[in-house]
Structures are given as C-alpha cells and as structure tokens.
Design a protein around this motif. Sequence first.
Motif, PDB file in Angstrom:
ATOM      1  N   ASP A  59      28.068  38.552  65.646  1.00 61.58           N
ATOM      2  CA  ASP A  59      28.627  39.951  65.964  1.00 61.58           C
ATOM      3  C   ASP A  59      29.731  39.997  65.257  1.00 61.58           C
ATOM      4  O   ASP A  59      30.747  39.724  65.177  1.00 61.58           O
ATOM      5  N   TYR A  60      29.310  41.246  64.178  1.00 65.23           N
ATOM      6  CA  TYR A  60      30.496  41.641  63.407  1.00 65.23           C
ATOM      7  C   TYR A  60      31.247  40.355  62.461  1.00 65.23           C
ATOM      8  O   TYR A  60      32.385  40.370  62.425  1.00 65.23           O
ATOM      9  N   SER A  61      30.261  39.601  62.098  1.00 60.15           N
ATOM     10  CA  SER A  61      30.666  38.237  61.458  1.00 60.15           C
ATOM     11  C   SER A  61      30.008  38.001  59.980  1.00 60.15           C
ATOM     12  O   SER A  61      28.938  37.552  60.007  1.00 60.15           O
ATOM     13  N   PRO A  62      30.463  38.743  58.978  1.00 59.81           N
ATOM     14  CA  PRO A  62      29.751  38.510  57.826  1.00 59.81           C
ATOM     15  C   PRO A  62      29.783  37.176  57.162  1.00 59.81           C
ATOM     16  O   PRO A  62      30.957  36.311  57.355  1.00 59.81           O
ATOM     17  N   ILE A  63      28.893  36.816  56.420  1.00 64.21           N
ATOM     18  CA  ILE A  63      28.924  35.554  55.741  1.00 64.21           C
ATOM     19  C   ILE A  63      28.713  35.893  54.051  1.00 64.21           C
ATOM     20  O   ILE A  63      27.783  36.623  53.833  1.00 64.21           O
ATOM     21  N   LYS A  64      29.829  35.770  53.389  1.00 63.15           N
ATOM     22  CA  LYS A  64      29.834  36.273  52.147  1.00 63.15           C
ATOM     23  C   LYS A  64      30.070  34.984  51.100  1.00 63.15           C
ATOM     24  O   LYS A  64      31.044  34.018  51.491  1.00 63.15           O
ATOM     25  N   LYS A  65      29.565  35.049  49.986  1.00 66.34           N
ATOM     26  CA  LYS A  65      29.680  33.757  48.983  1.00 66.34           C
ATOM     27  C   LYS A  65      29.601  32.609  49.455  1.00 66.34           C
ATOM     28  O   LYS A  65      30.591  31.769  49.111  1.00 66.34           O
TER      29      LYS A  65
END
Length: 176
Positions: free
Chosen positions: A100-106
């Motif tokens: 929930d509203y938890s981005p996974i980036k790079k």
Amino acid sequence: MKTLTQFFNPFLNECQLDAKYEVIENMVINTKEFKGLSISGSLFSLTTFKNVTFESCVFYGSKIENCRFVNCNFINCEFKFTNISHSNFTGTRIENCKWDYSPIKKTEFNFCYLCAVTMHFSSSESNNTHSSCTSNIDLSWDQALMAGEAELASEKREQENFTNLVENFLFGKQAA
C-alpha cells in the motif's frame, strides 16, 4: 505487540523531508525470525540481512535503501507507506505480501520467488531488474490485479462503515 517506532506523521501521504527515522545502518543481521513485528518510522540503510524471516510483519512509514537481502523470507507481510530503493534481493522469497503506497525503485531481484502481486508492483517500475525470478503460476497478471482491486474495494467498504459508525457516534444519528 512488539514495535519498532519513531516519529512519523501518519496523516501525510508523502514522505516528509524533515521526518525523523530510527536508523539501522551498516549492520549484518544473520539467521533471525521475526513474527508479528511492527516496524514503523525506521530507516534501514547499508544493512545486510542473511537467512532472516519476516512473518506477518508490518513495515509502516519506513525506508529500506541500499540494503541486501540474501536467502530471506517475507511471508504475509504488509508494506504501508514504505519506500524500498537501491536494494538487492538474492534468493529471497516474498509470499502473500500487501503493498500500500510502497514503491519499489532501483532494486534488483535475483533468483527470487515473488508472489504475483509483488511481481506486478516490482515490475511496474522500469528501473527494477529481475533475473531468474519465479512467481506463482496460479494467478495470471489480470487475476492478480483483479484480486488487488477486490481487496481495495473491500477496504473502502470497511472504511465507509467505520466512518458511518464514527459519524453516528459523534452526531447522534440513530441506526435505521
């Protein structure tokens, strides 16, 4: 309930620049099992987790950056308002987790098992990489998305019911 908590404003949806986090930095955590742990307002940075299992844990308002997860397990965990970036997951199993509203980036995933929902969220960012990862074959992408939408609709109904109960209590409305 066990908690790891620091100062975080839950009323803001975006990350605060001046937010204060409990910092776990430059550590190696080996062969641990965490069950039912709430991790709130924490910054994990430059930390390596080896053979660590997180079961039914909640990560709320936290940051996980520049971390390594080797042969770890995330089972039935929830990630809410948590940012994961510049991390590496190797041989890690992420099963039945909510995002929930938890981005996974790079972030890199190597030789991991990712449930369909996790695979969808981690694949939605073009700067994540997946190498030799597997996912559950029971759900197609459409089914995983529909399951997520059904869960959001259920949460919305629960929130509306809660709002109605609070309004009835505060304003003295009678139940029909």
